[in-house]
Design a protein around this motif. Structure first.
Motif, short mmCIF file in Angstrom:
data_model
loop_
_atom_site.label_atom_id
_atom_site.label_comp_id
_atom_site.label_asym_id
_atom_site.label_seq_id
_atom_site.Cartn_x
_atom_site.Cartn_y
_atom_site.Cartn_z
N ASN A 26 0.74 -0.93 0.24
CA ASN A 26 0.70 0.11 -0.29
C ASN A 26 0.89 1.26 0.35
N ASN A 27 1.81 1.21 0.20
CA ASN A 27 2.59 2.12 -0.08
C ASN A 27 3.21 3.22 -1.47
N ARG A 28 2.17 3.61 -2.23
CA ARG A 28 2.29 3.41 -3.26
C ARG A 28 2.07 4.59 -3.59
N VAL A 29 2.61 5.40 -4.35
CA VAL A 29 2.77 6.95 -4.13
C VAL A 29 1.58 7.48 -6.04
N MET A 30 1.73 6.23 -6.75
CA MET A 30 0.21 6.44 -7.65
C MET A 30 -0.01 5.48 -7.62
N CYS A 31 -0.95 5.15 -6.48
CA CYS A 31 -2.12 4.81 -6.00
C CYS A 31 -2.66 3.31 -6.64
N GLN A 32 -3.58 4.04 -6.95
CA GLN A 32 -4.34 2.50 -8.06
C GLN A 32 -3.30 2.23 -9.08
N LEU A 33 -3.05 2.74 -10.04
CA LEU A 33 -2.33 2.80 -10.76
C LEU A 33 -0.62 2.50 -10.96
N GLU A 34 -0.35 2.45 -9.74
CA GLU A 34 1.76 1.65 -9.44
C GLU A 34 2.14 1.42 -10.60
N GLY A 35 2.89 1.68 -11.12
CA GLY A 35 2.71 0.60 -12.72
C GLY A 35 2.48 1.03 -13.88
N LEU A 36 1.53 1.48 -13.99
CA LEU A 36 1.13 2.14 -15.15
C LEU A 36 2.45 3.61 -16.01
N ASP A 37 2.48 3.04 -16.90
CA ASP A 37 3.50 3.93 -17.61
C ASP A 37 2.84 3.97 -19.28
N GLU A 38 3.28 4.78 -20.60
CA GLU A 38 3.03 4.34 -21.73
C GLU A 38 3.43 3.80 -22.61
N SER A 39 3.85 2.64 -21.88
CA SER A 39 4.48 1.16 -22.62
C SER A 39 2.89 0.34 -22.69
N PHE A 40 1.34 1.04 -22.04
CA PHE A 40 0.76 0.12 -22.14
C PHE A 40 -0.33 0.18 -22.71
N ASP A 41 -0.66 -0.94 -23.75
CA ASP A 41 -1.88 -0.72 -24.89
C ASP A 41 -3.49 -0.34 -25.02
N GLY A 42 -3.75 -0.37 -23.11
CA GLY A 42 -4.97 -0.90 -22.24
C GLY A 42 -4.67 -1.16 -21.48
N ILE A 43 -6.24 -0.01 -20.39
CA ILE A 43 -6.38 -0.86 -19.08
C ILE A 43 -7.89 -0.87 -18.65
#
Ligand SMILES: [Zn+2]
Length: 282
Positions: free
Chosen positions: A80-97
């Motif tokens: 739970n210690n995440r600066v990006m909350c529910q989106l930790e790990g998301l960046d422009e390399s993804f093709d969909g959420i």
């Protein structure tokens, strides 16, 4: 095709009330159900053409999904210690959420199961550039700023109707009929998972045709909090202004910075609920 799954718990098949999601003996059942719904989305996504999937556990302490039962093709962001909350790990390399097991916003439909916005203890309403948002809409705007489209949601029927107003092109799996904020008409989880698999597969197949949602220019958040003590303490951040006894506003140049700023305010508001440091052995 690389996909990000944001997993929550309120919209998981079988969930009808918040008592089931607290750390008691019932909770262990619902961790298994959550993991199974996420697995159904993963399975459908791979069938539809996904090649890589990252799941971010986004409910409560963000450590609910059972890694030993998760589809081994996926990786899991947990803790739970995440600066990006529910989106930790998301960046422009993804093709969909994809949003699995999410829920209606606070003050939206009065029947959406366990409706709230990010933290029921402190958030009454959240607006981005004047538009009222729930978690799915807000997270989709963050994803959109990475050029990542929202392609799939699962949750109760009221949640699905709410999100479709902003994201009409998402594929949606309805996991139950909302009866009240703490009641639902359930279907068997395996029936719900069939729907999740099918809609996830369809979503991935049409992902390239779905446009990300974005706001151009500076991002202004307006938050109405539940307590004046919560609102006041967020002004320890110099960029936050009080717009009313329980209302705050701040502006950032981009969506990701604004999202982190919002999360910082919510963390402060939560800790201010009963007086900051009141429960900490500092
Ligand atoms: Zn949740």
């Amino acid at each position: 095709m690389k996909l990000f799954i944001s997993a929550d718990m309120e919209g998981i098949s079988g969930v009808a009330t918040n008592q089931q999601l607290k750390t008691n003996s019932e909770y262990q059942r619902f961790r298994k159900l959550m993991t199974a719904d996420v697995n159904a989305a993963i399975e459908g996504a791979f069938t539809g053409g996904a090649t890589e999937i990252v799941v971010a556990d986004g409910h409560g302490n963000m450590s609910n999904i059972l890694i030993e039962e998760l589809d081994s093709r996926a990786r899991l962001v947990s803790g739970n210690n995440r600066v990006m909350c529910q989106l930790e790990g998301l960046d422009e390399s993804f093709d969909g959420i994809m949003f699995v097991g999410h829920h209606g916003r606070e003050g939206g439909s009065d029947v959406a199961v366990i409706s709230h916005t990010l933290a029921g203890i402190c958030v009454n309403e959240m607006k981005i550039n004047g538009k009222i948002v729930g978690e799915t809409e807000m997270n989709s705007l963050v994803a959109g700023s990475f050029s990542v489209p929202a392609i799939f949601i699962s949750g109760d029927d009221a949640y699905v109707r709410e999100v479709k107003e902003t994201l009409p092109d998402v594929e949606a799996a309805v996991t139950k009929r909302a009866v009240d904020r703490f009641a639902a008409e359930l279907i068997h989880p395996e029936v719900a998972r069939e729907e999740i698999r099918a809609k996830a597969e369809a979503a991935v197949k049409k992902a390239k045709t779905i446009k990300p949602i974005t706001f151009e220019g500076p991002i202004t958040f307006d938050l109405e909090l539940k307590g004046s003590q919560q609102a006041k303490m967020t002004t320890t951040i110099p960029t936050v202004e009080l717009t009313g006894p329980k209302s705050i506003r701040f502006t950032c140049n981009d969506m990701v910075t604004a999202y982190k700023h919002m999360w910082g305010c919510v963390i402060i508001a939560i800790t201010a609920t009963n007086g900051v440091l009141g429960s900490v052995n500092a």
